[in-house]
Write a protein that holds these residues in place. Structure first.
Motif, PDB file in Angstrom:
ATOM      1  N   HIS A 185       7.473   0.951  15.599  1.00 20.97           N
ATOM      2  CA  HIS A 185       8.241   1.559  14.502  1.00 20.97           C
ATOM      3  C   HIS A 185       8.031   0.822  13.180  1.00 20.97           C
ATOM      4  O   HIS A 185       8.731   1.110  12.207  1.00 20.97           O
ATOM      5  N   ALA A 186       7.075  -0.100  13.132  1.00 21.77           N
ATOM      6  CA  ALA A 186       6.815  -0.848  11.890  1.00 21.77           C
ATOM      7  C   ALA A 186       6.365   0.110  10.790  1.00 21.77           C
ATOM      8  O   ALA A 186       5.827   1.190  11.070  1.00 21.77           O
ATOM      9  N   PRO A 187       6.584  -0.255   9.526  1.00 20.43           N
ATOM     10  CA  PRO A 187       6.106   0.588   8.422  1.00 20.43           C
ATOM     11  C   PRO A 187       4.620   0.863   8.555  1.00 20.43           C
ATOM     12  O   PRO A 187       3.870   0.054   9.104  1.00 20.43           O
ATOM     13  N   VAL A 188       4.188   2.002   8.042  1.00 19.23           N
ATOM     14  CA  VAL A 188       2.795   2.408   8.210  1.00 19.23           C
ATOM     15  C   VAL A 188       1.843   1.398   7.581  1.00 19.23           C
ATOM     16  O   VAL A 188       0.756   1.152   8.112  1.00 19.23           O
ATOM     17  N   GLN A 189       2.235   0.751   6.463  1.00 17.00           N
ATOM     18  CA  GLN A 189       1.371  -0.279   5.883  1.00 17.00           C
ATOM     19  C   GLN A 189       1.150  -1.405   6.885  1.00 17.00           C
ATOM     20  O   GLN A 189       0.027  -1.879   7.066  1.00 17.00           O
ATOM     21  N   ASP A 190       2.216  -1.846   7.550  1.00 16.33           N
ATOM     22  CA  ASP A 190       2.088  -2.943   8.505  1.00 16.33           C
ATOM     23  C   ASP A 190       1.185  -2.554   9.671  1.00 16.33           C
ATOM     24  O   ASP A 190       0.388  -3.367  10.160  1.00 16.33           O
ATOM     25  N   ARG A 191       1.285  -1.309  10.113  1.00 14.26           N
ATOM     26  CA  ARG A 191       0.433  -0.858  11.214  1.00 14.26           C
ATOM     27  C   ARG A 191      -1.030  -0.774  10.789  1.00 14.26           C
ATOM     28  O   ARG A 191      -1.931  -1.081  11.563  1.00 14.26           O
ATOM     29  N   LEU A 192      -1.259  -0.375   9.530  1.00 11.36           N
ATOM     30  CA  LEU A 192      -2.626  -0.347   9.008  1.00 11.36           C
ATOM     31  C   LEU A 192      -3.196  -1.758   8.936  1.00 11.36           C
ATOM     32  O   LEU A 192      -4.310  -2.020   9.416  1.00 11.36           O
ATOM     33  N   LEU A 193      -2.449  -2.671   8.336  1.00  8.00           N
ATOM     34  CA  LEU A 193      -2.916  -4.046   8.193  1.00  8.00           C
ATOM     35  C   LEU A 193      -3.156  -4.682   9.558  1.00  8.00           C
ATOM     36  O   LEU A 193      -4.162  -5.376   9.769  1.00  8.00           O
TER      37      LEU A 193
ATOM     38  N   VAL B 100       0.863  -1.177   0.000  1.00 12.05           N
ATOM     39  CA  VAL B 100       0.000   0.000   0.000  1.00 12.05           C
ATOM     40  C   VAL B 100       0.904   1.233   0.000  1.00 12.05           C
ATOM     41  O   VAL B 100       1.827   1.328   0.814  1.00 12.05           O
ATOM     42  N   PRO B 101       0.698   2.187  -0.898  1.00 14.43           N
ATOM     43  CA  PRO B 101       1.530   3.401  -0.911  1.00 14.43           C
ATOM     44  C   PRO B 101       1.542   4.053   0.463  1.00 14.43           C
ATOM     45  O   PRO B 101       0.487   4.165   1.110  1.00 14.43           O
ATOM     46  N   PRO B 102       2.713   4.471   0.942  1.00 13.87           N
ATOM     47  CA  PRO B 102       2.819   5.006   2.312  1.00 13.87           C
ATOM     48  C   PRO B 102       1.858   6.157   2.608  1.00 13.87           C
ATOM     49  O   PRO B 102       1.264   6.193   3.693  1.00 13.87           O
ATOM     50  N   LEU B 103       1.688   7.090   1.691  1.00 13.64           N
ATOM     51  CA  LEU B 103       0.795   8.217   1.949  1.00 13.64           C
ATOM     52  C   LEU B 103      -0.648   7.752   2.100  1.00 13.64           C
ATOM     53  O   LEU B 103      -1.387   8.239   2.968  1.00 13.64           O
ATOM     54  N   LEU B 104      -1.054   6.808   1.255  1.00 12.27           N
ATOM     55  CA  LEU B 104      -2.410   6.260   1.353  1.00 12.27           C
ATOM     56  C   LEU B 104      -2.571   5.500   2.656  1.00 12.27           C
ATOM     57  O   LEU B 104      -3.574   5.647   3.368  1.00 12.27           O
ATOM     58  N   ALA B 105      -1.582   4.660   2.986  1.00 14.62           N
ATOM     59  CA  ALA B 105      -1.654   3.867   4.218  1.00 14.62           C
ATOM     60  C   ALA B 105      -1.721   4.771   5.453  1.00 14.62           C
ATOM     61  O   ALA B 105      -2.480   4.510   6.386  1.00 14.62           O
ATOM     62  N   ASP B 106      -0.944   5.849   5.442  1.00 15.05           N
ATOM     63  CA  ASP B 106      -0.932   6.770   6.583  1.00 15.05           C
ATOM     64  C   ASP B 106      -2.297   7.435   6.768  1.00 15.05           C
ATOM     65  O   ASP B 106      -2.816   7.535   7.889  1.00 15.05           O
TER      66      ASP B 106
ATOM     67  N   PRO C 183       0.858  -8.692   8.717  1.00 16.55           N
ATOM     68  CA  PRO C 183       1.550  -8.154   7.542  1.00 16.55           C
ATOM     69  C   PRO C 183       2.467  -9.161   6.872  1.00 16.55           C
ATOM     70  O   PRO C 183       2.800  -9.007   5.687  1.00 16.55           O
ATOM     71  N   ASN C 184       2.869 -10.199   7.607  1.00 18.08           N
ATOM     72  CA  ASN C 184       3.748 -11.227   7.052  1.00 18.08           C
ATOM     73  C   ASN C 184       2.985 -12.497   6.689  1.00 18.08           C
ATOM     74  O   ASN C 184       3.579 -13.568   6.577  1.00 18.08           O
ATOM     75  N   TRP C 185       1.661 -12.344   6.498  1.00 17.83           N
ATOM     76  CA  TRP C 185       0.850 -13.519   6.147  1.00 17.83           C
ATOM     77  C   TRP C 185       1.464 -14.206   4.931  1.00 17.83           C
ATOM     78  O   TRP C 185       1.752 -13.544   3.923  1.00 17.83           O
TER      79      TRP C 185
END
Length: 229
Positions: free
Chosen positions: A208-216, A174-180, A223-225
């Motif tokens: 501190h995980a990437p924003v996509q991982d925090r969203l998921l 997921v693009p970081p800006l969209l995920a954020d 996120p590691n499914w």
């Protein structure tokens, strides 16, 4: 409140970005992937695509100002689909529920990913007509503003786009800006009442995980499914 201050154009733009992301992941869908399991427990790719079509239909209805609550256990209109028996060589743990859409090509069912693309194009066209004002959308006696509905739709379409791509073995972040932006909105709109029916329990990830991982993770995904081989 977000739904009171966001312009309709911002809601439509967010929905457009979410749909664009989700459709980008559908290009890897093939007949062989339709029976694969997904991060949505108990759902294969076929069922997830059907659910995404239902979500787009709900957004379609919302653009007209009214959402009909989904009836549990009632499948969507599959009049344009043609089904055939699942292949005999599909492993039991990947088995579809008795049928899968017909192979892609000239048959009436066609490519379900392309059908979703058509649905999404229709949805965006209708939502462009909401730009004249933040109209109210009626659902089960409650009234929601159109930017609020667009935000909820964007969250669901995005995460299911990730689900499909991941299930098909595709790395489609997921693009970081969209995920954020969606993570902020998810904290507003996804509550304990949505679990476990709409979203699974929150998954723990490092702060501190990437924003996509925090969203998921917030939406009940690991996120590691592991994608299917």
């Amino acid at each position: 409140m977000w739904e009171q201050t966001s312009a309709p154009a911002a809601g439509v733009a967010l929905l457009e970005r979410a749909i664009e992301y989700a459709l980008g992941g559908l290009r890897v869908v093939t007949p062989a992937t339709l029976c694969r399991p997904t991060p949505c427990a108990g759902w294969n790719v076929q069922r997830l695509l059907d659910h995404m079509a239902d979500s787009l239909q709900t957004l379609n209805d919302a653009a007209g100002g009214h959402i009909t609550p989904a009836r549990a256990g009632v499948p969507r209109d599959r009049a344009r689909d043609r089904t055939i028996p699942a292949p005999a060589d599909v492993p039991p743990d990947h088995a579809c529920d008795r049928t899968i859409p017909a192979p892609f090509g000239g048959l009436p069912g066609g490519n379900p990913a392309l059908l979703l693309r058509d649905d999404a194009t229709e949805v965006l066209g209708l939502w462009m007509g909401t730009l004249t004002g933040a109209r109210l959308v009626s659902m089960a006696g409650h009234h929601l503003t159109s930017p609020m509905v667009a935000a909820v739709g964007a969250i669901e379409i995005t995460v299911h786009g990730w689900d499909v791509a991941r299930s098909c073995g595709e790395h489609h972040p997921v693009p970081p800006l969209l995920a954020d932006e969606l993570l902020d909105l998810a904290h507003l709109f996804v509550t304990a009442e949505d679990r476990p029916h709409r979203f699974g329990p929150r998954v723990k990830v490092p702060a501190h995980a990437p924003v996509q991982d925090r969203l998921l993770a917030y939406l009940g995904r690991d996120p590691n499914w592991p994608a299917c081989p």
